[in-house]
Design a protein around this motif. Sequence first.
Motif, short mmCIF file in Angstrom:
data_model
loop_
_atom_site.label_atom_id
_atom_site.label_comp_id
_atom_site.label_asym_id
_atom_site.label_seq_id
_atom_site.Cartn_x
_atom_site.Cartn_y
_atom_site.Cartn_z
N THR A 133 6.77 6.31 0.42
CA THR A 133 7.49 5.35 -0.41
C THR A 133 8.62 4.70 0.37
O THR A 133 9.09 5.24 1.38
CB THR A 133 8.10 6.01 -1.65
N LEU A 134 9.04 3.56 -0.14
CA LEU A 134 10.25 2.89 0.35
C LEU A 134 11.08 2.52 -0.85
O LEU A 134 10.60 1.81 -1.74
CB LEU A 134 9.92 1.64 1.17
N HIS A 135 12.31 3.02 -0.88
CA HIS A 135 13.28 2.63 -1.90
C HIS A 135 14.21 1.62 -1.24
O HIS A 135 15.17 2.00 -0.57
CB HIS A 135 14.09 3.85 -2.37
N PRO A 136 13.93 0.31 -1.38
CA PRO A 136 14.79 -0.69 -0.76
C PRO A 136 16.15 -0.77 -1.46
O PRO A 136 16.30 -0.30 -2.59
CB PRO A 136 14.01 -1.99 -0.90
N ALA A 137 17.10 -1.39 -0.78
CA ALA A 137 18.44 -1.55 -1.35
C ALA A 137 18.39 -2.39 -2.62
O ALA A 137 19.18 -2.19 -3.54
CB ALA A 137 19.37 -2.19 -0.32
N SER A 138 17.45 -3.34 -2.69
CA SER A 138 17.27 -4.14 -3.91
C SER A 138 15.78 -4.32 -4.15
O SER A 138 14.97 -4.22 -3.24
CB SER A 138 17.94 -5.51 -3.74
N GLY A 139 15.44 -4.55 -5.39
CA GLY A 139 14.04 -4.78 -5.73
C GLY A 139 13.29 -3.50 -6.03
O GLY A 139 13.85 -2.40 -6.01
N PRO A 140 12.00 -3.66 -6.32
CA PRO A 140 11.19 -2.51 -6.74
C PRO A 140 10.87 -1.57 -5.58
O PRO A 140 10.93 -1.94 -4.41
CB PRO A 140 9.91 -3.16 -7.27
N ILE A 141 10.50 -0.36 -5.94
CA ILE A 141 10.06 0.64 -4.97
C ILE A 141 8.67 0.25 -4.50
O ILE A 141 7.83 -0.18 -5.30
CB ILE A 141 10.05 2.04 -5.61
N LEU A 142 8.42 0.41 -3.20
CA LEU A 142 7.09 0.18 -2.65
C LEU A 142 6.46 1.52 -2.33
O LEU A 142 7.11 2.41 -1.78
CB LEU A 142 7.17 -0.66 -1.38
N GLY A 143 5.19 1.67 -2.69
CA GLY A 143 4.42 2.85 -2.35
C GLY A 143 3.31 2.46 -1.39
O GLY A 143 2.78 1.35 -1.45
N PHE A 144 2.95 3.38 -0.51
CA PHE A 144 1.91 3.14 0.48
C PHE A 144 0.91 4.27 0.37
O PHE A 144 1.25 5.43 0.58
CB PHE A 144 2.53 3.06 1.88
N GLN A 145 -0.33 3.91 0.02
CA GLN A 145 -1.37 4.90 -0.26
C GLN A 145 -2.44 4.80 0.81
O GLN A 145 -2.99 3.72 1.05
CB GLN A 145 -1.96 4.59 -1.62
N ARG A 146 -2.74 5.92 1.45
CA ARG A 146 -3.73 5.93 2.52
C ARG A 146 -5.14 5.75 1.94
O ARG A 146 -5.54 6.43 1.01
CB ARG A 146 -3.67 7.24 3.28
N VAL A 147 -5.86 4.83 2.57
CA VAL A 147 -7.26 4.59 2.25
C VAL A 147 -8.02 4.68 3.57
O VAL A 147 -7.79 3.89 4.47
CB VAL A 147 -7.46 3.21 1.60
N ARG A 148 -8.86 5.67 3.68
CA ARG A 148 -9.55 5.93 4.95
C ARG A 148 -10.42 4.77 5.42
O ARG A 148 -10.48 4.47 6.59
CB ARG A 148 -10.37 7.20 4.86
N ASP A 149 -11.08 4.09 4.52
CA ASP A 149 -11.93 2.97 4.91
C ASP A 149 -11.31 1.63 4.50
O ASP A 149 -12.00 0.72 4.05
CB ASP A 149 -13.34 3.13 4.34
N HIS A 150 -10.01 1.53 4.65
CA HIS A 150 -9.26 0.34 4.26
C HIS A 150 -9.86 -0.91 4.89
O HIS A 150 -10.12 -0.96 6.09
CB HIS A 150 -7.79 0.50 4.68
N ARG A 151 -10.10 -1.91 4.06
CA ARG A 151 -10.57 -3.22 4.52
C ARG A 151 -9.46 -4.22 4.26
O ARG A 151 -9.22 -4.58 3.11
CB ARG A 151 -11.83 -3.63 3.76
N PRO A 152 -8.75 -4.67 5.29
CA PRO A 152 -7.63 -5.57 5.07
C PRO A 152 -8.07 -6.92 4.51
O PRO A 152 -9.19 -7.38 4.78
CB PRO A 152 -7.01 -5.74 6.46
N PRO A 153 -7.20 -7.54 3.71
CA PRO A 153 -7.50 -8.87 3.21
C PRO A 153 -7.63 -9.86 4.38
O PRO A 153 -7.04 -9.65 5.44
CB PRO A 153 -6.27 -9.22 2.36
#
Length: 129
Positions: free
Chosen positions: A45-65
């Motif tokens: 996760t990332l708790h930025p100083a402002s704005g929403p929290i970002l989560g990063f979820q591992r996907v083994r076969d990730h296909r980038p946009p």
Amino acid sequence: MIATLQCIVLDCPDVHELARFYRSLLGGTVNQPDPRWAVDDDFSTLHPASGPILGFQRVRDHRPPRWPDSAYPQQFHLDLEVPDIDRAQEQVLALGATPLHTDPRGWTILADPAGHPFCLLKGPSSDGR
């Protein structure tokens, strides 16, 4: 209101790499203790100083946009306001972003290291222009 935004989660192959990328871009704390989720090699996760929290979820076969290819859709994107687009683009490219498109209407589209598109938008500059 039915819900409030808790976290925006991005699929990616390396959760720690992407959390560090967005920390360098937005500031904040990576993997700040939070009872709502557990962090490990599959979730960060990332708790930025402002704005929403970002989560990063591992996907083994990730296909980038592949913007704008609809066969590989964006899935999401972030609009980020900056005082100087050229300077901000220079900084995010140094962090590992990839340029995708400069829109003639005044914004720049880039991809983060996992391929997620994001936009840099002109905000108020420090000198008021």
